[in-house]
Design an enzyme around this catalytic site. Structure first.
Site, PDB file in Angstrom:
ATOM      1  N   CYS A  61     -30.521   3.630  47.790  1.00  0.00           N
ATOM      2  CA  CYS A  61     -31.198   2.431  48.306  1.00  0.00           C
ATOM      3  C   CYS A  61     -31.065   1.281  47.316  1.00  0.00           C
ATOM      4  CB  CYS A  61     -32.674   2.730  48.590  1.00  0.00           C
ATOM      5  SG  CYS A  61     -33.595   1.305  49.213  1.00  0.00           S
ATOM      6  N   CYS A  64     -34.254  -0.783  46.998  1.00  0.00           N
ATOM      7  CA  CYS A  64     -35.280  -0.146  46.168  1.00  0.00           C
ATOM      8  C   CYS A  64     -34.951  -0.217  44.680  1.00  0.00           C
ATOM      9  CB  CYS A  64     -35.443   1.323  46.565  1.00  0.00           C
ATOM     10  SG  CYS A  64     -35.709   1.627  48.321  1.00  0.00           S
ATOM     11  N   ASP A  65     -33.713   0.060  44.327  1.00  0.00           N
ATOM     12  CA  ASP A  65     -33.369   0.286  42.918  1.00  0.00           C
ATOM     13  C   ASP A  65     -32.379  -0.714  42.336  1.00  0.00           C
ATOM     14  OD1 ASP A  65     -34.966   2.628  42.960  1.00  0.00           O
ATOM     15  OD2 ASP A  65     -33.314   3.768  43.845  1.00  0.00           O
TER      16      ASP A  65
END
Length: 234
Positions: A61, A64-65
């Protein structure tokens, strides 16, 4: 309303009653209607080093990261729409993005053209990833061309895998409600081939997998399950 948690091992259809067996102490539940909404999980490469760096160098992701790789080098694995779109997103913050795909880039042509036009993006097509480089921290991967046999080492501070999804439907394999890829076959009422069992969300065989469509499926499945239960009790 009662809530419980468990890992489903299997579901048995006993006509008007469905039996759910869980892994935790073989705990059992029975119900007249069941809604299956188990979603999907990212497909993995299953190569050396993947388990070691999962969540600590390898992610699925970019939203997300991705921020932790600002001004650093990252590798994106895959060539579909998700891989290309997330590579474009990462290129806005990363120092360099290297895309390695096992085929060509089958994503939307306009998106591919945009990706290739970015000055900090490099693309390697037709390469099979053999391993993530060993070491205490993530440093990159080794890949071999499926066309020429050329071996390359791609260095980076992190990798993002986008090679497809797998439905989490293994416990339902014996019900006869899955299509050839393992997704749940359900009609517009979210009914499966087994009366009283309904499917909803990303684990269904469908065109578009987004939160909005999953919520819609859930609403329809809930109404259908309630109507089925009322019919059984009548």
């Amino acid at each position: 309303i009662a809530f419980d948690y468990g890992t489903v091992k299997s579901i048995t259809d006993e006509g008007k009653v469905k039996r759910v067996l869980c892994e935790e102490d073989d705990k059992e539940f029975t119900a007249k209607a069941i809604i299956l909404a188990t979603g999907t999980r990212p497909r993995c490469l299953d190569i050396p080093g993947e388990d070691k760096f999962r969540g600590n160098g390898i992610s699925w992701c970019a939203i997300c990261d991705g921020a932790q790789y600002r001004d650093r080098d990252v590798v994106v694995i895959g060539g579909g729409n998700s891989a290309v779109e997330e590579s474009i997103y990462l290129a806005e913050m990363a120092k360099k993005v290297t895309v390695v795909t096992m085929l060509d880039l089958p994503a939307d042509p306009m998106a591919c053209d945009k990706l290739k036009s970015l000055p900090n993006v490099e693309v390697h097509e037709w390469f099979d990833i053999k391993e993530f480089l060993p070491g205490a921290v993530f440093t990159g991967l080794r890949a071999v061309s499926s066309k020429t046999g050329e071996e390359i080492v791609v260095y980076g501070d992190g990798a993002f895998e986008y090679i497809g999804l797998q439905p989490v439907t293994e416990p339902f394999a014996g019900l006869g409600i899955l299509e050839s890829h393992g997704y749940i076959e359900a009609n517009e009422r979210m009914e499966t081939a087994v009366p009283g069992i309904f499917g909803a969300g990303d684990s269904n065989s469908k065109l578009l997998r987004q939160i909005v469509t999953a919520c819609s499926d859930g609403a329809v499945a809930a109404q259908s399950a309630a109507a089925y239960k009322k019919k059984c009790m009548g």
